[in-house]
Design an enzyme around this catalytic site. Structure first.
Site, PDB file in Angstrom:
ATOM      1  N   THR A 125      61.552  64.462  57.409  1.00 38.15           N
ATOM      2  CA  THR A 125      61.897  63.248  58.656  1.00 38.15           C
ATOM      3  C   THR A 125      63.415  63.889  59.320  1.00 38.15           C
ATOM      4  O   THR A 125      64.278  63.578  59.045  1.00 38.15           O
ATOM      5  CB  THR A 125      61.397  61.917  57.857  1.00 38.15           C
ATOM      6  N   ASP A 127      64.108  61.288  61.058  1.00 39.35           N
ATOM      7  CA  ASP A 127      64.754  60.150  60.624  1.00 39.35           C
ATOM      8  C   ASP A 127      66.084  60.178  59.772  1.00 39.35           C
ATOM      9  O   ASP A 127      66.980  59.197  59.505  1.00 39.35           O
ATOM     10  CB  ASP A 127      63.782  59.143  61.064  1.00 39.35           C
ATOM     11  N   ASP A 129      64.785  59.493  56.212  1.00 46.29           N
ATOM     12  CA  ASP A 129      64.504  57.610  55.713  1.00 46.29           C
ATOM     13  C   ASP A 129      63.607  57.697  55.027  1.00 46.29           C
ATOM     14  O   ASP A 129      63.185  56.655  54.470  1.00 46.29           O
ATOM     15  CB  ASP A 129      64.454  56.507  56.833  1.00 46.29           C
ATOM     16  N   ARG A 171      63.656  55.002  64.428  1.00 47.05           N
ATOM     17  CA  ARG A 171      62.177  53.936  63.618  1.00 47.05           C
ATOM     18  C   ARG A 171      62.948  52.561  63.237  1.00 47.05           C
ATOM     19  O   ARG A 171      62.559  51.584  63.867  1.00 47.05           O
ATOM     20  CB  ARG A 171      60.945  54.795  63.007  1.00 47.05           C
TER      21      ARG A 171
HETATM   22  O1  F6P Z   1      59.384  59.446  62.789  1.00 47.90           O
HETATM   23  C1  F6P Z   1      59.904  60.599  62.841  1.00 47.90           C
HETATM   24  C2  F6P Z   1      60.352  59.883  64.693  1.00 47.90           C
HETATM   25  O2  F6P Z   1      60.823  60.804  65.065  1.00 47.90           O
HETATM   26  C3  F6P Z   1      60.566  58.534  65.502  1.00 47.90           C
HETATM   27  O3  F6P Z   1      62.409  59.074  65.411  1.00 47.90           O
HETATM   28  C4  F6P Z   1      60.054  58.483  66.606  1.00 47.90           C
HETATM   29  O4  F6P Z   1      60.098  57.841  66.953  1.00 47.90           O
HETATM   30  C5  F6P Z   1      59.329  59.339  66.792  1.00 47.90           C
HETATM   31  O5  F6P Z   1      58.689  60.306  65.498  1.00 47.90           O
HETATM   32  C6  F6P Z   1      58.178  59.092  67.655  1.00 47.90           C
HETATM   33  O6  F6P Z   1      56.843  60.304  67.559  1.00 47.90           O
HETATM   34  P1  F6P Z   1      56.025  60.727  68.486  1.00 47.90           P
HETATM   35  O7  F6P Z   1      56.704  62.352  67.754  1.00 47.90           O
HETATM   36  O8  F6P Z   1      54.540  61.001  68.435  1.00 47.90           O
HETATM   37  O9  F6P Z   1      56.305  60.977  69.767  1.00 47.90           O
END
Ligand code: F6P
Length: 355
Positions: A125, A127, A129, A171
């Protein structure tokens, strides 16, 4: 052995490095055969796959994205989704499955494990996290991208006497905001873990400018919350949710920029970095980390540590139960916040907190 592999959830730089390491060690050391399932769990539901041999993984180490592509497909939300995954695994005579993903992807891996599928997880991830592991690959690359962006924003902020609000991914956890904010010398860092008081943020910027500075940089995680909004909800792009129930976040920088300008009178602009943070080539650190995860995962397959995930702890790759990894997010803790707060004279991560 015949080993299946898939990448699920949002992509991040380093996925290809994991795939390459799993295949290389599997072929060279264990004489394994590999099948790549395409677009996350959708590939298993729809039986969509590609052969993964040494040729397929040649040259992919520096490439961002994933050669297996990805999706946020949740088999539990599709009719007979989990059973269809199991049927595809049976059809291809897969002995073990390596699932590379974040808590959503790995929660499906855990469900399949409970149904008797031999699964190993690899944490992913942007993030940073995911529980149970010190770092996920892709995070370092994202921080480098954001740091460079902040450096660039700095010079234009300085030239125009402006406040610049930079919105970054994150997030539920503010790791990207925190690390890149420190690295980029941000004046205010706002993270989801601590709802913030916009009056205090504006006041700290005003005081900084009174001290003779004429520009400021604010880094805000997309999931950060205004404490004054009552419920402490993040700002949503729209009301839609993905198959794992996540709303699309985004837009806080624009709102915050407006509120800062209103309160201080300083010209303020918003910059939303978005998916630029997830794209492109992985950093050297992430290539090495992702490779170590891949090598650890294929060893775990052969040690039959099913239902477990490769994790980084104290700079060693270890095996931990998937259940532990998905139990809760690894958010920025108070200790870390207090350390970082030492950087700020008037207001920092802690002082901005509304509670
Ligand atoms: O879960 C990881 C993440 O990068 C978050 O930080 C972000 O909100 C989300 O994915 C964005 O998702 P997508 O690529 O589906 O727009």
């Amino acid at each position: 052995m015949k080993v299946g592999m898939l990448t699920g959830g949002g992509d991040c730089p380093g996925l290809n490095a994991v795939i390459r390491a799993v295949v290389r060690k599997g072929v060279f050391h264990y004489h394994d055969e590999f099948v790549g399932f395409l677009e996350g769990w959708r590939g298993l539901i729809e039986d969509n796959s590609m052969p993964l041999d040494l040729d397929a993984v040649s040259g992919i180490l520096p490439r961002g994205g994933t050669i297996l592509r990805t999706s946020r497909t949740n088999p539990s939300k599709r009719p007979d989704g989990l059973d269809r995954c199991i049927a595809t695994i049976g059809k291809h005579k897969i002995d073990a499955l390596v699932a590379i993903g974040g808590d959503d992807t790995l929660s499906v891996a855990q469900k399949l494990h409970e149904k008797g599928i031999k699964v190993i997880g690899v944490p992913k991830t942007i993030d940073n996290d995911l529980g149970g592991t010190d770092y996920t690959f892709g995070f370092d690359t994202a921080c480098n991208v954001v740091c460079e962006a902040i450096d660039r924003v700095h010079t234009t902020a300085e030239a125009h006497n402006r406040v610049m609000v930079v919105e970054v991914m994150g997030r539920d956890a503010g790791w990207i905001a925190l690390y890149s904010g420190i690295a980029g010398g941000a004046d205010v860092i706002l993270i989801p873990e601590r709802p913030f008081d916009v009056d205090k943020v504006a006041e700290s910027i005003r005081q900084r400018h009174e001290r003779g500075r004429y520009f400021s940089i604010v880094v805000v995680a997309e999931g950060a919350k205004f404490s004054s909004e009552g419920s402490g909800s993040p700002i949503l792009q729209d009301m839609g949710k993905d198959e794992f129930g996540h709303a699309k976040l985004g837009g806080i920088a624009n709102i915050l920029a407006r509120e800062i300008e209103k309160r201080t009178g300083f010209e303020t602009r918003a910059v939303v970095l978005g998916h630029i943070q997830r794209g492109g080539s992985p950093s050297a650190f992430d290539r090495v980390l992702a490779t170590r995860y891949g090598l650890g995962a294929i060893d775990m397959v052969h040690r039959e540590e099913y239902g477990c995930m490769a994790a980084l702890r104290s700079n060693k790759i270890v095996s931990i139960p998937l259940k532990e990894a998905i139990a809760k997010n690894r958010v920025v803790d108070n200790e870390m916040i207090q350390i970082v707060d030492g950087l700020f004279e008037e207001i920092g991560v802690k002082e901005a907190a509304g509670k």
